[in-house]
Write a protein that holds these residues in place. Structure first.
Motif, PDB file in Angstrom:
ATOM      1  N   HIS A 120       0.786  -1.186   0.012  1.00  0.00           N
ATOM      2  CA  HIS A 120      -0.196   0.090   0.059  1.00  0.00           C
ATOM      3  C   HIS A 120       1.057   1.110   0.025  1.00  0.00           C
ATOM      4  CE1 HIS A 120      -3.527   2.646   0.922  1.00  0.00           C
ATOM      5  NE2 HIS A 120      -2.588   3.270   1.926  1.00  0.00           N
ATOM      6  N   THR A 136      -6.123  12.929  -1.598  1.00  0.00           N
ATOM      7  CA  THR A 136      -6.048  11.563  -1.805  1.00  0.00           C
ATOM      8  C   THR A 136      -6.947  10.525  -0.569  1.00  0.00           C
ATOM      9  OG1 THR A 136      -3.800  11.668  -2.429  1.00  0.00           O
ATOM     10  CG2 THR A 136      -4.323   9.521  -1.648  1.00  0.00           C
ATOM     11  N   GLN A 137      -7.630   9.602  -1.153  1.00  0.00           N
ATOM     12  CA  GLN A 137      -8.239   8.641  -0.248  1.00  0.00           C
ATOM     13  C   GLN A 137      -7.775   7.675  -0.443  1.00  0.00           C
ATOM     14  OE1 GLN A 137     -12.662   9.346  -1.051  1.00  0.00           O
ATOM     15  NE2 GLN A 137     -12.715  10.466   0.745  1.00  0.00           N
ATOM     16  N   CYS A 138      -7.381   6.726   0.592  1.00  0.00           N
ATOM     17  CA  CYS A 138      -6.621   5.326   0.401  1.00  0.00           C
ATOM     18  C   CYS A 138      -7.608   4.435   0.680  1.00  0.00           C
ATOM     19  CB  CYS A 138      -5.393   5.203   1.331  1.00  0.00           C
ATOM     20  SG  CYS A 138      -4.165   6.593   0.795  1.00  0.00           S
ATOM     21  N   GLU A 139      -7.741   3.223  -0.011  1.00  0.00           N
ATOM     22  CA  GLU A 139      -8.583   1.991   0.323  1.00  0.00           C
ATOM     23  C   GLU A 139      -7.223   0.935  -0.118  1.00  0.00           C
ATOM     24  OE1 GLU A 139     -11.914   1.590  -2.201  1.00  0.00           O
ATOM     25  OE2 GLU A 139     -12.600   3.200  -1.647  1.00  0.00           O
ATOM     26  N   ILE A 140      -7.458  -0.111   0.895  1.00  0.00           N
ATOM     27  CA  ILE A 140      -6.884  -1.384   0.643  1.00  0.00           C
ATOM     28  C   ILE A 140      -7.687  -2.460   0.143  1.00  0.00           C
ATOM     29  CG2 ILE A 140      -5.397  -3.074   1.922  1.00  0.00           C
ATOM     30  CD1 ILE A 140      -4.211  -1.157   3.916  1.00  0.00           C
ATOM     31  N   VAL A 141      -7.585  -2.923  -0.949  1.00  0.00           N
ATOM     32  CA  VAL A 141      -8.212  -4.252  -1.668  1.00  0.00           C
ATOM     33  C   VAL A 141      -7.508  -5.406  -1.365  1.00  0.00           C
ATOM     34  CG1 VAL A 141      -9.403  -4.629  -3.740  1.00  0.00           C
ATOM     35  CG2 VAL A 141      -9.225  -2.279  -3.191  1.00  0.00           C
TER      36      VAL A 141
END
Length: 75
Positions: A36, A61-66
């Motif tokens: 990430h 920025t917006q973070c996502e973990i997939v």
């Protein structure tokens, strides 16, 4: 320091044998986090090359973990 709900989740994963051990669970989590951070660093470099400042990039920025898994050939 872990919140009680996170510790309960980790213990549940260990009890259901989703991971060989709590250490394996943390190793897996750290690997996901490392990927990430690497992806975020690459994105920041790309956007800076376009002339955007670090402040502009981070604020938008917006973070996502997939989490994904590799499909077996039979699937």
């Amino acid at each position: 320091m872990l919140e009680p709900s996170m510790l309960a989740f980790i213990e549940q994963c260990a009890q259901t044998r989703r991971f060989r051990s709590v250490d394996a669970f943390f190793d897996s989590a750290l690997n996901v986090f490392r990927r990430h951070v690497e992806a975020l660093d690459t994105y920041i470099q790309h956007e800076q090359a376009k002339g955007h400042s670090l402040e502009e990039i981070v604020s938008s920025t917006q973070c996502e973990i997939v989490v994904t898994r590799q499909l077996d050939a039979a699937e």
